[in-house]
Design a protein around this motif. Structure first.
Motif: not given
Lengths: 285, 307
Positions: B59-60, B55, B57
């Protein structure tokens, strides 16, 4: 030392026999298995009397794995070559990088030398995956994934600290006066290093190189994470081989024997250096 | 600088100044070192992120969340328990066995030296291959050890494939590979001890067990400590034997730190959790290796003082 009673002699004898049995039996048994066909291996009860066959070794060397039902290509010799190439090249690179640095740490005290030396030693203790996992992502990005160059670089993690610390200890044990005398006679630093320091530390460098070679050969995790089939050394290859060949146990045994034979040969050939290197690397420095 | 011109070479060559020399010599090794530090710090950053390869997208940075999650994560506590159990059992047995064998082989006889060279063989076996050897020997169908266990009456003893006995099996393999290492260190230590205290004790007719407890053991302590710490650092990070033998199974019986991190990375593609696990393992080994290095430096100082 003191007088030994007969009872003690007997007890010692039993203890040593048990020790030899425990440590030697697995090697002995796998050697036996490697000369057996699957039919004799699967026999119950197992027996040490059987018609020895070379078919397992022949299969590994020719790369044709013949099972009862089919024939399969295997790349065991390729794995063996990878192990040889990776270990040799890593040790060569490690020596070129490590020996001058070891000399610098031993002879020339400079600002931060202890800190740098410790940082390098600390790589010896860091969990390999800590570095390997980010590296898998980096290697993909910079094109080092599945290359010998990338692997040789990562192998420096084991090879370099070992060479650095063993060779440094040897340089420190050579009296510096010999070098000073030679330099006062008008020789350059480089000549002194080449003609005096290197030959005197020769046995230490040899011990370090041997040990580094064995550690590199025995390594498993680096190649497991970073190499795909065509670059894998025997440690990883042997594992894949089990799942591929299914039930050819004799061939697995032969593969294991061929994969550990080089390090055994080295250990027998240079046991004195090796023991010294092992205890130096861990205890003395 | 005028005196340096006497006898100077006729041709000026590129010369490294004395002050720069050590840096020039150690620079190549340092560059490799920096090359290693970059992935290390990357791992630190990963451990502070919610990061799954599947995933990208999502990622933070979630800062300490990965670590906080461990507190309520039963599988993390299992990993910690399994790793510690493995390390303590393996090192404990190796220490006792290694010391025993070193004492047995202490005298410098031809036979003793021969045995100690033979004992190098397990140590020269790659741990992953040693695991394969033991896997062949413990195969329930034809394994010689399964056969022995059966004939001794242990009919349901399944070695590494039973969660009950899996730990025991991999510890045995670790003991097989690494006891010789401790033995060699202690043998070197025993043979390097000064002889006077032993001779004096023999003259006074001091009992042997007393000599062992009051002279041999205390003088051997630095070697013992080094050997134990060294093995401790390595066995808490064990991967090769366990992965080659059982890949962390059966169930979660053998998911030690590195195996768990490996599975998290490559199977669940959970990079953040994997990196956080490695950071915790790194903290443990950093703590252990600090004790190791301090002890090792003291030993070195002492040896320097004696020679």
């Amino acid at each position: 030392m003191n007088t030994t009673s007969p009872l003690e002699t007997v007890l010692r004898g039993i203890a040593i026999t048990l020790v030899i049995l425990f440590f030697m039996f697995p090697i002995f048994w796998i050697i036996l298995m490697s000369f057996q066909t699957n039919a004799t291996i699967l026999q119950v009860p197992p027996s040490v009397f059987f018609e020895p066959t070379l078919q397992n070794y022949r299969g590994l060397i020719t790369g044709q794995l013949v099972t009862d039902t089919s024939s399969l290509e295997i790349r065991f010799m390729g794995n063996l070559f990878n192990s040889l190439f990776l270990s040799t090249a890593s040790v060569a690179v490690g020596l070129i990088l490590g020996v001058p640095a070891a000399y610098a740490f031993a002879r020339l005290k400079f600002r931060g030398s202890e800190d740098i030396a410790f940082t390098l030693l600390s790589f010896r203790f860091a969990p390999p995956l800590l570095v390997l996992l980010p590296l898998t992502i980096y290697f993909q990005q910079i094109g080092l994934a599945n290359t010998y160059g990338g692997l040789i670089w990562v192998y420096q993690l084991i090879v370099l600290p070992l060479i650095l610390w063993i060779v440094r200890g040897y340089f420190e044990d050579i009296p510096a006066d010999i070098e000073y005398a030679y330099r006062i006679a008008g020789h350059r630093w480089w000549t002194t290093f080449r003609k005096i320091a290197l030959p005197l530390a020769g046995p230490g460098i040899a011990a370090a190189a041997l040990l580094a070679f064995i550690f590199a050969w025995n390594n498993f995790i680096f190649a497991l994470v970073l190499a795909s089939a065509d670059k894998q050394p025997v440690t990883v290859g042997a594992l894949a081989f089990i799942t591929a060949s299914g039930v050819q146990y004799g061939q697995i045994a032969a593969g294991i024997i061929l994969s550990i034979a080089p390090t055994f040969a080295l250990a027998l050939y240079a046991q004195r250096y090796l023991v010294e290197g092992l205890s130096l690397g861990a205890v003395k420095g | 600088m005028s005196d340096a011109t006497i006898g100077a070479p006729p041709r000026r060559r590129f010369k490294v100044s004395r002050r720069m020399l050590p840096y020039v010599l150690s620079l190549p090794a340092l560059l490799v070192c920096i090359g290693i530090l970059i992935p290390f710090f990357t791992a630190v950053l990963y451990s502070l992120q919610r990061y799954r390869l599947s995933q990208p997208w999502a990622r933070e940075y979630n800062w300490g969340q990965n670590y906080l999650n461990f507190l309520s994560d039963a599988s993390f506590w299992n990993t910690l328990k399994v790793s510690l159990t493995y390390a303590f059992c393996a090192v404990g047995i190796e220490l006792l066995l290694g010391l025993g064998i070193a004492l047995l082989l202490q005298k410098r006889t031809r036979f003793n030296n021969f045995v100690s060279i033979m004992l190098l063989m397990p140590l020269m076996t790659a741990p992953a291959l040693a695991a394969l050897m033991w896997k062949l020997m413990t195969n329930p169908g034809f394994g010689i050890l399964s056969y022995f266990a059966n004939s001794l009456g242990f009919t349901d003893f399944n070695w590494a494939s039973d969660p009950q006995t899996a730990m025991l099996t991999v510890v045995i393999v670790d003991v097989w590979v690494y006891t010789p290492f401790i033995m060699i260190l202690l043998l070197a230590g025993l043979r390097s001890l000064p002889q006077q205290p032993f001779e004096a004790a023999a003259l006074d007719g001091v009992p042997r067990w007393f000599v062992f407890y009051r002279i041999t053991l205390p003088m051997l302590t630095p070697f013992l400590l080094t050997a134990v710490l060294f093995r401790m650092i390595e066995s808490i990070q064990q991967f090769d034997i366990i992965y080659a033998m059982t890949q962390g199974g059966p169930g979660d019986a053998l998911t030690v730190f590195q195996v768990e991190a490996y599975l998290n990375f490559f199977q669940s593609t959970n990079v953040g959790r994997s990196a956080a696990l490695m950071m915790i393992l790194w903290a443990i080994t950093y703590f252990l290796s600090n004790i190791f290095i301090k002890n090792w430096l003291r030993l070195r100082e002492r040896q320097r003082g004696e020679s």
